[in-house]
Design an enzyme around this catalytic site. Structure first.
Site, short mmCIF file in Angstrom:
data_model
loop_
_atom_site.label_atom_id
_atom_site.label_comp_id
_atom_site.label_asym_id
_atom_site.label_seq_id
_atom_site.Cartn_x
_atom_site.Cartn_y
_atom_site.Cartn_z
N CYS A 89 15.29 -0.21 15.41
CA CYS A 89 14.80 1.13 15.76
C CYS A 89 16.01 2.07 15.92
O CYS A 89 16.96 1.73 16.64
CB CYS A 89 14.01 1.04 17.07
SG CYS A 89 13.62 2.67 17.76
N GLN A 102 -9.86 9.11 8.37
CA GLN A 102 -9.55 7.72 8.74
C GLN A 102 -8.47 7.17 7.82
O GLN A 102 -7.95 6.09 8.06
CB GLN A 102 -10.81 6.86 8.61
CG GLN A 102 -11.94 7.29 9.53
CD GLN A 102 -13.24 6.60 9.14
OE1 GLN A 102 -13.54 5.49 9.61
NE2 GLN A 102 -14.03 7.23 8.29
N GLY A 156 -17.17 9.89 1.95
CA GLY A 156 -16.51 8.66 1.47
C GLY A 156 -16.20 7.65 2.55
O GLY A 156 -15.14 7.02 2.50
N ARG A 176 0.84 -1.21 0.00
CA ARG A 176 0.00 0.00 0.00
C ARG A 176 0.87 1.26 0.00
O ARG A 176 0.54 2.27 -0.62
CB ARG A 176 -0.97 -0.04 1.19
CG ARG A 176 -2.03 -1.13 0.97
CD ARG A 176 -2.95 -1.28 2.13
NE ARG A 176 -3.68 -0.06 2.43
CZ ARG A 176 -4.30 0.17 3.59
NH1 ARG A 176 -4.28 -0.75 4.54
NH2 ARG A 176 -4.94 1.30 3.79
N LEU A 186 -20.61 7.79 -2.39
CA LEU A 186 -21.02 7.24 -3.68
C LEU A 186 -22.46 6.73 -3.59
O LEU A 186 -23.25 6.87 -4.53
CB LEU A 186 -20.07 6.09 -4.04
CG LEU A 186 -20.07 5.60 -5.47
CD1 LEU A 186 -19.80 6.73 -6.45
CD2 LEU A 186 -19.03 4.50 -5.64
N HIS A 215 -6.54 7.13 12.26
CA HIS A 215 -6.08 5.73 12.11
C HIS A 215 -4.61 5.65 11.73
O HIS A 215 -4.16 4.61 11.25
CB HIS A 215 -6.95 5.00 11.08
CG HIS A 215 -8.35 4.74 11.58
ND1 HIS A 215 -9.38 4.37 10.75
CD2 HIS A 215 -8.87 4.80 12.84
CE1 HIS A 215 -10.49 4.20 11.47
NE2 HIS A 215 -10.21 4.48 12.74
C1 BJW Z 1 -16.91 6.49 -2.52
C2 BJW Z 1 -16.20 6.36 -3.71
C3 BJW Z 1 -16.06 7.53 -4.48
C4 BJW Z 1 -16.26 4.44 -2.80
N1 BJW Z 1 -16.59 8.70 -4.06
N2 BJW Z 1 -17.42 7.64 -2.10
C5 BJW Z 1 -19.41 -2.76 18.19
C6 BJW Z 1 -19.84 -1.47 18.39
C7 BJW Z 1 -18.95 -0.43 18.44
C8 BJW Z 1 -17.60 -0.63 18.28
C9 BJW Z 1 -17.16 -1.91 18.08
C10 BJW Z 1 -18.05 -2.97 18.06
N3 BJW Z 1 -17.33 -4.11 17.88
C11 BJW Z 1 -16.01 -3.77 17.78
C12 BJW Z 1 -15.90 -2.43 17.90
C13 BJW Z 1 -14.68 -1.61 17.79
C14 BJW Z 1 -14.02 -1.65 16.42
C15 BJW Z 1 -15.05 -1.61 15.31
O1 BJW Z 1 -15.53 -0.58 14.91
N4 BJW Z 1 -15.38 -2.77 14.75
C16 BJW Z 1 -16.37 -2.83 13.69
C17 BJW Z 1 -16.02 -3.98 12.77
C18 BJW Z 1 -17.74 -2.93 14.32
N5 BJW Z 1 -13.20 -0.47 16.37
C19 BJW Z 1 -11.95 -0.48 16.82
O2 BJW Z 1 -11.41 -1.48 17.25
C20 BJW Z 1 -11.22 0.86 16.83
N6 BJW Z 1 -10.68 1.09 18.10
C21 BJW Z 1 -11.43 1.26 19.20
O3 BJW Z 1 -12.65 1.28 19.17
O4 BJW Z 1 -10.69 1.44 20.32
C22 BJW Z 1 -11.30 1.52 21.59
C23 BJW Z 1 -10.15 1.64 22.54
C24 BJW Z 1 -10.07 2.78 23.31
C25 BJW Z 1 -9.01 2.92 24.19
C26 BJW Z 1 -8.06 1.91 24.29
C27 BJW Z 1 -8.13 0.77 23.50
C28 BJW Z 1 -9.20 0.64 22.62
C29 BJW Z 1 -10.05 0.84 15.84
C30 BJW Z 1 -10.50 0.79 14.43
C31 BJW Z 1 -9.29 0.66 13.51
C32 BJW Z 1 -9.67 0.58 12.05
N7 BJW Z 1 -8.53 0.25 11.28
C33 BJW Z 1 -8.64 0.17 9.84
C34 BJW Z 1 -7.31 -0.43 9.27
C35 BJW Z 1 -6.08 0.39 9.68
C36 BJW Z 1 -5.77 1.49 8.71
C37 BJW Z 1 -5.51 1.00 7.30
O5 BJW Z 1 -4.99 -0.11 7.10
O6 BJW Z 1 -5.80 1.77 6.36
O7 BJW Z 1 -8.93 1.46 9.30
S1 BJW Z 1 -10.01 -0.85 9.27
C38 BJW Z 1 -10.39 0.17 7.89
O8 BJW Z 1 -11.75 0.66 8.06
C39 BJW Z 1 -9.45 1.38 7.95
C40 BJW Z 1 -10.40 2.50 7.62
O9 BJW Z 1 -9.88 3.73 8.09
C41 BJW Z 1 -11.68 2.08 8.30
C42 BJW Z 1 -12.93 2.76 7.77
O10 BJW Z 1 -13.15 2.42 6.45
P1 BJW Z 1 -13.80 3.48 5.43
O11 BJW Z 1 -12.86 4.60 5.24
O12 BJW Z 1 -15.15 3.82 5.85
O13 BJW Z 1 -13.77 2.62 4.07
P2 BJW Z 1 -14.89 1.62 3.48
O14 BJW Z 1 -14.25 0.83 2.42
O15 BJW Z 1 -15.56 0.89 4.56
O16 BJW Z 1 -15.97 2.60 2.83
C43 BJW Z 1 -15.66 3.41 1.71
C44 BJW Z 1 -16.91 4.23 1.36
O17 BJW Z 1 -16.57 5.08 0.28
C45 BJW Z 1 -18.10 3.36 0.89
O18 BJW Z 1 -19.28 3.81 1.54
C46 BJW Z 1 -18.18 3.64 -0.62
O19 BJW Z 1 -19.51 3.65 -1.10
C47 BJW Z 1 -17.58 5.02 -0.71
N8 BJW Z 1 -16.93 5.31 -2.00
N9 BJW Z 1 -15.81 5.12 -3.91
C48 BJW Z 1 -17.28 8.77 -2.93
N10 BJW Z 1 -15.40 7.57 -5.72
#
Ligand code: BJW
Length: 241
Positions: free
Chosen positions: A142, A97, A182, A62, A209, A115
């Site tokens: 490191c 994010q 997005g 990436r 989208l 993130h």
């Molecule tokens: C377009 C387009 C175009 C396409 N024009 N639009 C239940 C309830 C609440 C929370 C939780 C739960 N169970 C578990 C949790 C917590 C968990 C979570 O949310 N899990 C879910 C699966 C439910 N969250 C976490 O663990 C987070 N941490 C946390 O909560 O910590 C608490 C804590 C506090 C204190 C101490 C310790 C802990 C951490 C979340 C980390 C997410 N990491 C990732 C990967 C790392 C980064 C990377 O590799 O890039 O982050 S996952 C991935 O998803 C990435 C993204 O940033 C993130 C969000 O994705 P995004 O950006 O929304 O992308 P897509 O693909 O999902 O959507 C794209 C959109 O664009 C779509 O809608 C398309 O339609 C649109 N689109 N083309 C306009 N041209």
């Protein structure tokens, strides 16, 4: 919802959709990254502990992709919005994010990367952050503490605490308009920002989208490719100043 007049304070949240037209993959779309990789393997601390090389390679690919990517018209419009908004003495927060640096390449200032950032590495042992644009490997040491094998991407995996949360919550609480651009609304805490905004009486808007998982919670929405919808929205907003 607060008054419909021109907002003083903007809080924008971006997700992978804003970078999709720059050639960087989204996660949950039909051809998204999670159709080719297991998120438990490549986006969790457990996955990294099990197979660090797999995870480092995922981020190395990436990082290499990012080197050929350019900001698109959506990134450009958001950078212009920030500049003009601040010139008018108004508050502007861009929280992303995304771990790419396309907002910065387009000229955005003070981006909050909740993130993390692909162009930084972090020592698992001493926490030292290093700007990094090459490949990470388990042989790397490191520069600060000398430990070999602990250099990981500076990104937030599932179960880890997102970054800048205090600043983000403060800024959101003080906003007049929250706009999510997005993002699918599938990952917390970002997916919960619209609920926080609603509870605080802040106006909300989604630009995507297609309707996101949280679409019903937004006051207004505009749907289409970010490279078209975002510049059009920005120009309309600036015309009201
Ligand atoms: C377009 C387009 C175009 C396409 N024009 N639009 C239940 C309830 C609440 C929370 C939780 C739960 N169970 C578990 C949790 C917590 C968990 C979570 O949310 N899990 C879910 C699966 C439910 N969250 C976490 O663990 C987070 N941490 C946390 O909560 O910590 C608490 C804590 C506090 C204190 C101490 C310790 C802990 C951490 C979340 C980390 C997410 N990491 C990732 C990967 C790392 C980064 C990377 O590799 O890039 O982050 S996952 C991935 O998803 C990435 C993204 O940033 C993130 C969000 O994705 P995004 O950006 O929304 O992308 P897509 O693909 O999902 O959507 C794209 C959109 O664009 C779509 O809608 C398309 O339609 C649109 N689109 N083309 C306009 N041209």
């Amino acid at each position: 919802m607060r008054s419909a007049s021109v907002p003083r304070s903007l809080f924008l949240l971006t997700g992978a959709g804003v970078s999709a037209e720059s050639g960087l993959g989204t996660f949950r779309d039909k051809e998204g990254l999670w159709t080719r990789y297991s998120l438990e393997d490549v986006a969790s601390l457990d996955g990294y502990r099990r197979n660090p090389t797999l995870v480092l390679d995922f981020y190395n690919k990436r990082r290499a992709n990012l080197q050929g990517a350019k900001p698109n018209a959506a990134h450009g419009a958001l950078a212009r919005l920030e500049k003009v908004w601040r010139e008018h003495g108004r508050d502007f927060i861009l929280c992303t994010q995304n771990i790419d640096d396309l907002h910065e390449q387009a000229g955005s200032q003070n981006v909050l990367h909740m993130h993390g950032e692909l162009t930084k590495a972090r020592c698992d042992d001493c926490g030292q952050l290093t700007a990094y644009d090459g490949d990470l490997s388990i042989e790397l040491g490191c520069g600060a503490c000398g430990r070999i094998g602990g250099m990981r991407p500076h990104v937030v995996w599932f179960g880890e605490a997102p970054l800048e949360m205090e600043r983000i919550h403060d800024a959101l609480a003080n906003a007049d308009l929250f706009v999510a651009i997005g993002t699918s609304g599938a990952v917390y805490p970002a997916a919960g920002f619209v609920m926080e905004a609603n509870a605080a009486g802040i106006s909300t808007m989604e630009i995507n989208l297609q309707p996101s998982d949280n679409a019903a919670m937004f006051d207004t929405a505009q749907y289409g490719p970010a490279s078209e919808t975002v510049p059009a929205w920005v120009e309309a907003l600036l015309a009201e100043l």
